[in-house]
Design an enzyme around this catalytic site. Structure first.
Site, short mmCIF file in Angstrom:
data_model
loop_
_atom_site.label_atom_id
_atom_site.label_comp_id
_atom_site.label_asym_id
_atom_site.label_seq_id
_atom_site.Cartn_x
_atom_site.Cartn_y
_atom_site.Cartn_z
N CYS A 124 1.16 -1.68 7.29
CA CYS A 124 1.61 -2.58 6.21
C CYS A 124 2.85 -3.38 6.60
CB CYS A 124 1.83 -1.81 4.92
SG CYS A 124 3.23 -0.67 4.93
N HIS A 155 -2.40 -7.40 2.28
CA HIS A 155 -1.74 -6.22 2.83
C HIS A 155 -2.69 -5.42 3.71
CE1 HIS A 155 -3.11 -2.95 -0.24
NE2 HIS A 155 -3.98 -3.92 -0.24
N HIS A 191 5.38 1.28 0.95
CA HIS A 191 4.34 0.29 1.20
C HIS A 191 4.88 -1.09 0.89
CE1 HIS A 191 0.23 -0.87 2.04
NE2 HIS A 191 0.20 -1.61 0.94
#
Length: 370
Positions: free
Chosen positions: A284, A344, A332
């Site tokens: 990510c 993402h 994240h």
């Protein structure tokens, strides 16, 4: 070349080689973003999953519990991935510093050898004049012109000797400091190597547990599980949109923001891999950092450091290109592309994708080009 000089150069070369080995990144991997869980936060369930994940397959009527277990396992893997990435970034920096210190040690030793050669030449010159210093020879001279010339040479000799001694002292002190700095950097490098190894073990353990849990499901259960995951994401996104937030978000992307979005869009479909920064796979934060690097903006490597170091903006004030940080532990991150959507790299087994910005709990928003 003296044996001392040869041994120091050999030692420096050994340091550089060792640094290259220790600083080399391990198997490339990265920071998974778990499927959103509307009924429980990942942080509340991560500790039990980390210590002893329960891998007993749930009955088909309790697939929601399986979904929650998977969320917890992948969340813990994401946290460990951030720790791995941080340790690797620190190791790269320390490795580079060690290489530079090794070069300085070699150069310093060469300079010290040259200074010692000059000092030796001066001593041999004095020996050839009978061992008498310049001052004594000057006093024994009967020629006035020779006396005056000699006085100038004595003064120059004093200055040269004083400068030589001072330079020798400073060079020796520099070498000692370089040695101490190299030792300290080596210890830091070793500490981060161990931190990387520990984080990697935890990542692999959590991912293996999640994969084992999923493998114990029948095909129909897997299909139903995928439906539950999609429903949970849609429910979270709908709840976020129902707040009317899109009516407030009116920001336009900057020139750099548009470039970052173009880069991220081109990566859609590429696999998630923890620790990876492209070009074939991403985690990510690897995706977001590389997207902004393509736009000419350097930024921290991990989602947690992106949250700590980049300027914060209110969710209502965000614009396309900004980064949305998710979960209370900033484990994240995604790139906001507008219209309530993000790009993402979700988690292991998934690919870079377009998703709803509200599908996971939002911690906040940061702006790389503020």
């Amino acid at each position: 070349m003296g044996s001392g000089k040869r041994s120091l150069i050999a030692a420096a070369v050994t340091v550089v080689c060792a640094v290259t080995v220790l600083g080399a990144p391990g198997t490339a991997f990265a920071s998974p973003g778990p499927t959103p869980n509307s009924s429980s936060s990942p942080s509340s369930s991560s500790s039990s999953a980390t210590t002893s994940p329960d891998l007993t397959p749930a009955p088909s009527t309790d697939l929601e519990a399986v979904r929650e277990k998977l969320d917890a396992l992948y969340h813990d893997a994401a946290v460990a991935t951030d720790a791995y990435n941080a340790a690797e970034e620190a190791s790269k920096k320390q490795s580079a510093e060690l290489v530079e210190l090794a070069k300085k040690i070699v150069e310093g030793q060469q300079k010290l050898d040259e200074l010692k050669d000059r000092a030796g030449a001066a001593a041999r010159s004095q020996y050839r004049t009978g061992g008498l210093p310049d001052e004594a020879q000057l006093m024994l001279s009967d020629d006035p012109s020779e006396f005056l010339d000699g006085a100038g040479r004595v003064l120059q000799g004093h200055r040269a000797t004083k400068g030589l001694i001072g330079e020798l002292t400073r060079t020796q002190e520099d070498l000692e400091q370089y040695s101490q700095d190299a030792s300290a950097q080596w210890q830091k490098l070793e500490t981060n190597r161990k931190a990387k190894a520990t984080a990697q073990k935890k990542i692999e353990k959590q991912i293996a547990a999640a994969e084992k849990l999923e493998s114990q499901l029948a095909e129909k259960e897997k299909e139903r599980l995928a439906q539950l995951q999609e429903q949970a994401a849609q429910k979270a996104q709908t709840a976020w949109l129902d707040t009317g937030i899109l009516d407030e978000i009116k920001g336009k992307a900057s020139v750099q923001g548009k470039q970052a979005i173009e880069y991220a869009t081109a990566q859609i479909g590429k696999p998630y891999e923890w620790g990876a920064e492209g070009p074939g796979s991403f985690d990510c934060s690897g995706l977001t950092s590389e997207a902004w690097k393509s736009a000419g903006q350097a930024m921290p490597r991990t989602s947690q450091e992106q949250w700590k170091q980049l300027p914060h903006v209110a969710v209502a004030d965000m614009r396309p290109g900004d980064l949305i940080i998710y979960f209370d532990d900033a484990s994240h991150v995604a790139l906001y592309v507008g219209d309530g959507s993000i790009i993402h790299a979700p988690r292991p087994g998934r690919t870079v994708t377009l998703a709803g910005a509200g599908t996971m709990p939002i911690l906040g928003v940061v702006r790389p080009d503020a």
